[in-house]
Scaffold this motif. Structure first.
Motif, PDB file in Angstrom:
ATOM      1  N   VAL A 275      -4.653  -3.334   0.354  1.00  0.00           N
ATOM      2  CA  VAL A 275      -4.998  -4.578   0.520  1.00  0.00           C
ATOM      3  C   VAL A 275      -4.349  -5.413  -0.570  1.00  0.00           C
ATOM      4  O   VAL A 275      -4.416  -5.089  -1.906  1.00  0.00           O
ATOM      5  CB  VAL A 275      -6.706  -4.706   0.301  1.00  0.00           C
ATOM      6  CG1 VAL A 275      -7.299  -6.129   0.319  1.00  0.00           C
ATOM      7  CG2 VAL A 275      -7.165  -4.029   1.165  1.00  0.00           C
ATOM      8  N   LEU A 276      -3.861  -6.633  -0.330  1.00  0.00           N
ATOM      9  CA  LEU A 276      -3.173  -7.306  -1.161  1.00  0.00           C
ATOM     10  C   LEU A 276      -3.625  -8.736  -1.431  1.00  0.00           C
ATOM     11  O   LEU A 276      -4.100  -9.345  -0.442  1.00  0.00           O
ATOM     12  CB  LEU A 276      -1.519  -7.714  -0.949  1.00  0.00           C
ATOM     13  CG  LEU A 276      -0.743  -6.350  -0.497  1.00  0.00           C
ATOM     14  CD1 LEU A 276       0.548  -6.716   0.304  1.00  0.00           C
ATOM     15  CD2 LEU A 276      -0.670  -5.611  -1.680  1.00  0.00           C
ATOM     16  N   VAL A 277      -4.228  -9.105  -2.701  1.00  0.00           N
ATOM     17  CA  VAL A 277      -4.872 -10.607  -2.712  1.00  0.00           C
ATOM     18  C   VAL A 277      -3.889 -11.050  -3.862  1.00  0.00           C
ATOM     19  O   VAL A 277      -3.806 -10.826  -5.029  1.00  0.00           O
ATOM     20  CB  VAL A 277      -6.059 -10.339  -3.254  1.00  0.00           C
ATOM     21  CG1 VAL A 277      -6.867 -11.518  -3.502  1.00  0.00           C
ATOM     22  CG2 VAL A 277      -6.986  -9.598  -2.254  1.00  0.00           C
ATOM     23  N   ASP A 278      -3.197 -12.274  -3.533  1.00  0.00           N
ATOM     24  CA  ASP A 278      -2.154 -12.836  -4.570  1.00  0.00           C
ATOM     25  C   ASP A 278      -1.401 -11.594  -5.098  1.00  0.00           C
ATOM     26  O   ASP A 278      -1.250 -11.927  -6.491  1.00  0.00           O
ATOM     27  CB  ASP A 278      -3.060 -13.478  -5.467  1.00  0.00           C
ATOM     28  CG  ASP A 278      -3.435 -15.110  -4.824  1.00  0.00           C
ATOM     29  OD1 ASP A 278      -2.887 -15.407  -3.922  1.00  0.00           O
ATOM     30  OD2 ASP A 278      -4.381 -15.579  -5.200  1.00  0.00           O
ATOM     31  N   ALA A 279      -0.829 -10.741  -4.496  1.00  0.00           N
ATOM     32  CA  ALA A 279      -0.281  -9.733  -5.220  1.00  0.00           C
ATOM     33  C   ALA A 279       1.499 -10.231  -5.615  1.00  0.00           C
ATOM     34  O   ALA A 279       1.974 -10.525  -4.784  1.00  0.00           O
ATOM     35  CB  ALA A 279       0.144  -8.599  -4.322  1.00  0.00           C
TER      36      ALA A 279
END
Length: 362
Positions: free
Chosen positions: A199-203
Motif C-alpha cells: 500500500v503506497l500513500v504519497d510514496a
C-alpha cells in the motif's frame, strides 16, 4: 538449425544445477517448513556468491554481463528444486540496469544483498495498464499512491518496481520499501511462496525511463521468467512420475507398462516439451531485443494450460503418494498451480493472442 545452448549459458545452467541440487533438497525443504521459514537465505547466499543473482546485469556493476537467457536458465533450475529464493528479483534488477544504468544500487543488486521486487498485480488489470496505482509529479519529485497485490517476497524487498498511471499513460517507478508511506501486508499462498500487498500513500519514487516502454519491458520479462521457473517445475514433476511408475508394481509388473499409464505420461511429456520450446522462443526473442508480446503470451498459455495437465497427471499417477508431504511431488503440484495463475492464466493469454490476431500482428 542449432538449438543448443551457448557455452557460457550452459556453464551457468550447470553451476546453478550443482548449487541448487546440493542445497535445495527435499530434506532442506522439510526443515524450513518445520521451522516456519519462508525464504532459504543459505541457498540465496550461495547463488549470489557464485554470481548467479546478477548473471544478467552489466559487468560494470559487478554482474555477469550475460543476457536474459542466462537468467532464465538459473530460474529453470530454481523451479526444478522448488528453491525458496526471490527468483524475480534478478529480473527486476535488469529493468533498473536497462532504464537507469547509473543507479548506485545496482552493485548491491548484482551481489544479491539488495532485493528489488516487481509489484505488477492489480486484480483484473493487465500489468502494463495500471489503474489503482497512480503517480504525480510534486516539487521535482514523484509521489505514488495505490495498492499492489501478490508482490513476491514483499517482506524482504528493499525496493519495489511499481507500474503506475501517469496522465493518459503509464510509468515505472522505483520505490523504497523502508519509506514510512509504504505498508507491506503479508498474504498467504497455497504454494508457500511469500507474497504481500503493498500500500503506497504519497510514496516518494524515482521514475525509470520515459513513457510506458519500461512497464511493458518489465512485464514481458517477468512473465517469461515465471515460464522459465515452470519449465523446471513440470520437468521435475515428469521425471518423478516416470521414475515412480517404473518402480511401482501392480499385477506383477510396473504400472508404466500399462497402456493408459504410458499414454498419460506421454501426453505429459508433450506438454512439458511445448512449455520448454515456447518459453525458449520467448526468452530468445527478448534477449535479441525483438518484438515478443505474442510469444510471451503463447509461452504463458502453455504454462497455464499444459502445466496444469502435467501437474494433474503427475499427482494422479502417483496415487496417494502424490499428496504425501514426506514425498516431494506435492511441492511441484502447488508450484505448478501458483505459476498457472500468476500474472495471468490461460484465458488472459488467449485474449492477448486474440487481440494480436485481430490487429494483424500475427
Amino acid at each position: 538449425m542449432d538449438f543448443s545452448v551457448p557455452e557460457q549459458e550452459q556453464a551457468v545452467a550447470d553451476l546453478s544445477r550443482r548449487i541448487l541440487g546440493d542445497l535445495s533438497t527435499p530434506e532442506r525443504h522439510k526443515q524450513l517448513e518445520a521451522d516456519g521459514v519462508a525464504q532459504d537465505d543459505q541457498t540465496w547466499r550461495a547463488l549470489s556468491e557464485a554470481g548467479l543473482a546478477g548473471v544478467s546485469l552489466p559487468e560494470s556493476c559487478g554482474g555477469g554481463g550475460l543476457g536474459f537467457l542466462a537468467a532464465c536458465l538459473v530460474l529453470e533450475e530454481i523451479g526444478r528444486t522448488t528453491a525458496r529464493v526471490p527468483f524475480l528479483a534478478p529480473v527486476a534488477a535488469m529493468a533498473v540496469a536497462e532504464f537507469d544504468p547509473q543507479n548506485a544500487l545496482l552493485a548491491e543488486m548484482a551481489g544479491g544483498s539488495v532485493l528489488v521486487s516487481p509489484a505488477l498485480v492489480e486484480p483484473g488489470r493487465d500489468p502494463a495498464d495500471p489503474a489503482t496505482a497512480a503517480a504525480e509529479a510534486s516539487g521535482g519529485a514523484w509521489l505514488v499512491n495505490g495498492t499492489k497485490q501478490m508482490v513476491p517476497f514483499a517482506d524482504r524487498a528493499g525496493y519495489f518496481l511499481v507500474p503506475a498511471s501517469v496522465g493518459d499513460g503509464a510509468g515505472l517507478f522505483l520505490v523504497d520499501s523502508s519509506a514510512s508511506s509504504v505498508e507491506v501486508v503479508p498474504q498467504q499462498t497455497t504454494s508457500g511462496l511469500v507474497e504481500g500487498r503493498v500500500v503506497l500513500v504519497d510514496a516518494p519514487a524515482q521514475r525509470l525511463g520515459e513513457g510506458s516502454e519500461p512497464v511493458d519491458w518489465l512485464a514481458q520479462r517477468c512473465v517469461t521468467a515465471l515460464c522459465a521457473v515452470a519449465v523446471g517445475v513440470v520437468g521435475e514433476a515428469l521425471r518423478l512420475t516416470a521414475a515412480y511408475t517404473s518402480e511401482r508394481e501392480q499385477f506383477g509388473r510396473p504400472i508404466a507398462t500399462f497402456q493408459a499409464v504410458g499414454q498419460r505420461v506421454g501426453d505429459a511429456y508433450i506438454d512439458t516439451e511445448a512449455i520448454r520450446l515456447t518459453t525458449l522462443q520467448a526468452c530468445c526473442r527478448l534477449d535479441q531485443g525483438l518484438e515478443a508480446a505474442t510469444e510471451v503470451a503463447v509461452a504463458k498459455y502453455w504454462v497455464a494450460d499444459g502445466g496444469r495437465r502435467v501437474a494433474d497427471a503427475a499427482q494422479h499417477l502417483h496415487g496417494g503418494m502424490g499428496v504425501d508431504r514426506d514425498y516431494p511431488l506435492w511441492r511441484y503440484y502447488v508450484w505448478a498451480k501458483h505459476l498457472e495463475l500468476a500474472l495471468g492464466g490461460a484465458t488472459a493469454q488467449l485474449l492477448r493472442i486474440g487481440d494480436a490476431l485481430a490487429a494483424g500482428k500475427i
